[in-house]
Design an enzyme around this catalytic site. Structure first.
Site, PDB file in Angstrom:
ATOM      1  N   ASN A   9      44.382  55.619  39.572  1.00  0.00           N
ATOM      2  CA  ASN A   9      44.616  54.307  38.978  1.00  0.00           C
ATOM      3  C   ASN A   9      43.298  53.843  38.362  1.00  0.00           C
ATOM      4  OD1 ASN A   9      45.111  51.643  38.371  1.00  0.00           O
ATOM      5  ND2 ASN A   9      45.290  50.964  40.508  1.00  0.00           N
ATOM      6  N   LYS A  11      42.705  51.368  36.552  1.00  0.00           N
ATOM      7  CA  LYS A  11      42.626  49.903  36.443  1.00  0.00           C
ATOM      8  C   LYS A  11      42.129  49.493  35.050  1.00  0.00           C
ATOM      9  CE  LYS A  11      41.816  49.746  41.365  1.00  0.00           C
ATOM     10  NZ  LYS A  11      41.450  48.950  42.517  1.00  0.00           N
ATOM     11  N   HIS A  95      51.126  46.724  42.578  1.00  0.00           N
ATOM     12  CA  HIS A  95      49.772  46.930  43.102  1.00  0.00           C
ATOM     13  C   HIS A  95      49.253  45.614  43.681  1.00  0.00           C
ATOM     14  CE1 HIS A  95      45.456  47.647  43.216  1.00  0.00           C
ATOM     15  NE2 HIS A  95      45.758  48.932  43.257  1.00  0.00           N
ATOM     16  N   GLU A 167      48.860  50.783  50.664  1.00  0.00           N
ATOM     17  CA  GLU A 167      47.488  50.441  50.320  1.00  0.00           C
ATOM     18  C   GLU A 167      47.089  49.167  51.063  1.00  0.00           C
ATOM     19  OE1 GLU A 167      46.255  52.352  46.383  1.00  0.00           O
ATOM     20  OE2 GLU A 167      47.110  50.413  45.907  1.00  0.00           O
ATOM     21  N   GLY A 173      38.918  49.221  47.192  1.00  0.00           N
ATOM     22  CA  GLY A 173      37.665  48.931  46.505  1.00  0.00           C
ATOM     23  C   GLY A 173      36.578  48.399  47.415  1.00  0.00           C
ATOM     24  N   SER A 213      40.027  53.186  49.122  1.00  0.00           N
ATOM     25  CA  SER A 213      38.719  53.814  49.331  1.00  0.00           C
ATOM     26  C   SER A 213      38.815  55.302  49.697  1.00  0.00           C
ATOM     27  CB  SER A 213      37.913  53.040  50.380  1.00  0.00           C
ATOM     28  OG  SER A 213      37.659  51.727  49.916  1.00  0.00           O
TER      29      SER A 213
HETATM   30  C1  PEP Z   1      43.716  51.234  44.198  1.00  0.00           C
HETATM   31  O1  PEP Z   1      43.355  50.324  43.478  1.00  0.00           O
HETATM   32  O2  PEP Z   1      44.893  51.610  44.153  1.00  0.00           O
HETATM   33  C2  PEP Z   1      42.744  51.815  45.103  1.00  0.00           C
HETATM   34  C3  PEP Z   1      43.192  52.496  46.107  1.00  0.00           C
HETATM   35  O3  PEP Z   1      41.407  51.567  44.841  1.00  0.00           O
HETATM   36  P1  PEP Z   1      40.138  52.256  45.570  1.00  0.00           P
HETATM   37  O4  PEP Z   1      40.426  53.720  45.685  1.00  0.00           O
HETATM   38  O5  PEP Z   1      38.992  51.969  44.657  1.00  0.00           O
HETATM   39  O6  PEP Z   1      40.009  51.606  46.905  1.00  0.00           O
END
Ligand code: PEP
Length: 251
Positions: A9, A11, A95, A167, A173, A213
């Protein structure tokens, strides 16, 4: 047998030239990951360019959002048919950034999920609790509510074409990854929800990704949990070696 799906993703990051380079870098090495499904989800304005960069490779194209209506006066929105026209196979829906920053509700997400499925897209439907909700012991209630609301009214066949991404919002993040045990127990709970509403066979077939993460260093431990079928990757999906390093954790 569930195939592992590693999806990036991106973003609201990158511009056209680095987006194409990133896509090409992933596509070039994708054949090393034959047993997995890989996907990249760039910003919508680069779907076309990235789609061309991965054409002919095994990397799937995904969008980060869509609107549920087919067409019309919805300024700034993109329909499922438009995503299909651009070659998308996947669309991320619900999301946490859309839920919590942009105010998306389970009801709105549900309409999008149904529209995506009707168009032949595979929705990657995100669920996950806030830190305060986890600390208050509400994780399973929140996941249950999001499952019921975002995935309301799906036939068994529709459900079999959905990917769920667990998630935890506190892990996105932040560098704070859920432990493999924390993630696994929520994945198992989600599978039980599917079983309760449909049946055991269907529950065993639905892919449930973990996101939050994920890095090459922690991917293998997470991905070897019995109910974790892949990763939805944010920050680490913006570098070829990190993204593929995560995919390597599933081999
Ligand atoms: C996400 O935004 O779906 C995500 C998992 O971000 P990150 O891997 O940066 O934590």
């Amino acid at each position: 047998m569930r195939r592992v799906l590693i999806a990036g993703n991106w973003k609201m990051n990158t511009t056209r030239v680095p987006a194409v380079a990133l896509a090409e870098g992933i596509a070039e090495k994708a054949n090393d990951f034959d047993s997995l499904d890989l996907a990249v989800c760039p910003p919508s304005c680069y779907l076309d360019a990235v789609g061309r960069a991965i054409a002919g490779s095994k990397v799937g194209l995904g969008a980060q959002n869509m609107y549920h209506e087919r067409e019309g006066a919805y300024t700034g929105e993109i329909s499922a048919a438009m995503l299909c026209d651009l070659g998308c196979r996947y669309v991320i829906l619900g999301h946490s950034e859309r839920r919590h920053i942009l105010g998306e509700t389970d009801g709105a997400i549900n309409q999008k999920v149904l529209a995506a499925l009707a168009a032949g897209l595979t929705p990657i439907v995100c669920v996950g609790e806030l830190l305060a909700e986890r600390e208050a012991g509400q994780t399973f209630a929140v996941i249950g509510r999001q499952f019921d609301g975002s995935l309301a009214g799906l036939s068994a066949e529709q459900m079999s074409n959905v990917v769920i991404a667990y998630e935890p919002v506190w892990a996105i993040g932040t560098g704070k990854v859920a432990t493999p045990q924390q993630a696994e127990e929520v994945h198992l709970a989600l599978r039980k929800l599917i079983e309760k509403r449909y049946n055991e066979g269907l529950a065993k077939g639905v892919r449930i990704q973990y996101g939050g993460s994920v890095k090459p260093e922690n991917a293998a431990e997470l991905l070897k949990q019995p109910d974790i079928d892949g990763a939805l990757v944010g920050g680490a999906s913006l570098k070829v070696d990190l993204f593929l390093g995560i995919a390597a954790g599933a081999l």
